[in-house]
Design an enzyme around this catalytic site. Structure first.
Site, PDB file in Angstrom:
ATOM      1  N   HIS A 121      38.143  35.022  52.451  1.00 57.07           N
ATOM      2  CA  HIS A 121      38.344  34.442  51.127  1.00 57.07           C
ATOM      3  C   HIS A 121      37.534  33.149  51.010  1.00 57.07           C
ATOM      4  O   HIS A 121      37.345  32.435  51.977  1.00 57.07           O
ATOM      5  CB  HIS A 121      39.823  34.169  50.853  1.00 57.07           C
ATOM      6  CG  HIS A 121      40.476  33.314  51.880  1.00 57.07           C
ATOM      7  ND1 HIS A 121      40.871  33.794  53.117  1.00 57.07           N
ATOM      8  CD2 HIS A 121      40.812  32.003  51.881  1.00 57.07           C
ATOM      9  CE1 HIS A 121      41.414  32.823  53.816  1.00 57.07           C
ATOM     10  NE2 HIS A 121      41.384  31.703  53.083  1.00 57.07           N
ATOM     11  N   PHE A 122      37.062  32.918  49.824  1.00 55.37           N
ATOM     12  CA  PHE A 122      36.309  31.709  49.510  1.00 55.37           C
ATOM     13  C   PHE A 122      37.250  30.690  48.878  1.00 55.37           C
ATOM     14  O   PHE A 122      38.167  31.056  48.140  1.00 55.37           O
ATOM     15  CB  PHE A 122      35.183  32.009  48.519  1.00 55.37           C
ATOM     16  CG  PHE A 122      34.051  32.797  49.111  1.00 55.37           C
ATOM     17  CD1 PHE A 122      32.905  32.165  49.546  1.00 55.37           C
ATOM     18  CD2 PHE A 122      34.134  34.181  49.230  1.00 55.37           C
ATOM     19  CE1 PHE A 122      31.857  32.882  50.090  1.00 55.37           C
ATOM     20  CE2 PHE A 122      33.093  34.914  49.777  1.00 55.37           C
ATOM     21  CZ  PHE A 122      31.958  34.270  50.210  1.00 55.37           C
TER      22      PHE A 122
END
Length: 161
Positions: A121-122
């Site tokens: 995930h960013f």
């Protein structure tokens, strides 16, 4: 001296926050938005969540819908969808919260700082001049100027179009 109150973070700071069954990037149901799970957007390729324990107001998490730990496991379509959504998130944050800058990052693996290492995930973190101060350094506490429910309400309409 002014008093800064962020009582909703105390459970997290003390390590007493409730655990979520399953993966936070795979909220139950199929709704495109959900205030309870802080889900701002979901489609077959991408999910966007408001971080429940943010570094700054408006801290977003952007992840593939599929449960993957490595960038190399993403299909070209998933890679494109993630980058398009990261760009869209940056545009929305700049328009709605008007930060002076943004941190966009990805931590792969626990030793790299990934709190959830099995679902990549960013992070997109809005930043303002002087937004963090001695509190984080001295007490491991961050002060967030807006309640997370209010931030969700501001951002949600921009993800439903």
């Amino acid at each position: 001296m002014k008093t800064l109150w962020t009582p909703w973070r105390m459970e997290h700071v003390l390590g007493k926050a409730g655990t979520v069954s399953g993966c936070i990037f795979e909220p139950p149901g199929d709704a495109a938005q959900d205030g309870e799970t802080l889900l701002l957007f979901r489609d077959p390729r991408v999910v966007v969540l408001l971080n429940r324990f943010p570094y700054a107001n408006g801290h977003l998490l952007v992840a593939p819908s599929r449960h993957l730990a490595e960038l190399s496991d993403l299909s070209p379509g998933e890679q494109a969808a993630l980058m398009e959504m990261i760009s869209r998130c940056c545009t929305i944050l700049r328009r709605v919260l008007q930060p002076q800058g943004l941190n966009v990052g990805l931590n792969l693996g626990k030793v790299a700082g990934a709190g959830i290492s099995d679902h990549l995930h960013f992070h997109i973190v809005p930043r303002w001049e002087g937004d963090h101060n001695f509190m984080t350094v001295c007490a491991d506490i961050r002060t967030i100027p807006q309640h997370i429910v209010a931030t969700f309400a501001l951002l949600a309409p921009h993800f439903s179009t």
